[in-house]
Design an enzyme around this catalytic site. Structure first.
Site, short mmCIF file in Angstrom:
data_model
loop_
_atom_site.label_atom_id
_atom_site.label_comp_id
_atom_site.label_asym_id
_atom_site.label_seq_id
_atom_site.Cartn_x
_atom_site.Cartn_y
_atom_site.Cartn_z
CG ASP A 1 31.87 19.53 2.55
OD1 ASP A 1 31.46 19.26 3.69
OD2 ASP A 1 32.64 20.48 2.30
CG ASP B 1 29.43 29.23 6.70
OD1 ASP B 1 29.99 28.57 7.61
OD2 ASP B 1 28.47 28.81 6.05
#
Length: 239
Positions: A8, A129
């Site tokens: 990330d 998500d």
């Protein structure tokens, strides 16, 4: 089963968040390119990269880092975060990205999604998500009124072949994946599912494998050495 080590990106560094909160970040490696090389040397066959800054901004803010990673490793790289135009998709594919993950755009710009899927087929993945069963967008800052199941069904009908499903409440917690939501999702659609969020042990991975989940993204558990990458790769090959 595919194992996707996660990188990330935030402000050019490799970080981990806790439950998707940007204020709760931990820097895992100041050099994401070096981290990608480490994963490749340990046997990773594909990398999962998210541009966290891009997810909020709506455009890639770590593009140069992503490009460097693609040049530094020989394995495929899939990238998500802030990709909301065909131009952005094409730019990433042009520097060696193998697959592109669309999130917010999948919910709010169906025409773009349809065109991207038409042009690039299996290279387009949709990231769903969810928080409390509802889809979150724009870097997890906004919560929609659409259930993750409804969006997954829409995506399947539009020709999407792979979904990355993340339960935000599990992300970065090492509390185990949301097996219940994954099971419901699996019963609702017939396309490839990649599980993300909360994976903490090889037992978690084995359970996902037993469920015939296509792939699993592992982040914090690798960085904190709760899971040994070489071992989990070997285990999934034997299953």
């Amino acid at each position: 089963m595919e194992i996707f080590p996660a990188i990330d990106l935030k402000e050019g560094r490799c970080v981990r968040l806790y439950q998707g909160e940007f204020s709760k970040e931990t820097v895992m490696n100041e050099d994401p390119v070096a981290q990608a090389i480490i994963f490749e040397k340990l046997g990773a066959e594909i990398l999962h990269i998210v541009d966290l800054d891009g997810a909020i901004a709506g455009e890639s803010l770590n593009f140069l880092v992503i490009e460097k990673i693609c040049k530094a490793v020989r394995i495929p790289v899939q990238v998500g975060g802030g990709i909301r135009s065909l131009k952005a998709v094409e730019k990433l594919l042009s520097v060696g990205v193998e697959k592109v993950i669309l999130g917010t755009a999948a919910l709010y710009d169906k025409s773009f999604l349809e065109e991207a899927v038409h042009l690039y087929k299996e290279k387009i993945i949709v990231g769903i998500d969810a928080k409390n069963g509802f889809v979150a967008t724009r870097g997890w800052l906004d919560l929609s009124e659409i259930s993750y199941i409804s969006l997954a069904k829409q995506m399947e009908s539009l020709g999407v072949q792979t979904i990355v499903f993340t339960d935000i409440s599990k992300d970065g917690t090492l509390a185990g994946p949301n097996f219940e939501q994954l099971t419901l999702l699996q019963k609702s659609v017939g396309i490839r599912l990649i599980a993300s969020g909360g994976v903490a042990s090889i037992q978690d991975v084995k359970k996902l494998n037993d469920m015939n989940i296509y792939g699993v993204i592992i982040g914090k558990a690798l960085y904190e050495k709760k899971i040994d990458l070489e071992e989990v790769l070997q285990v999934t090959k034997l299953c």
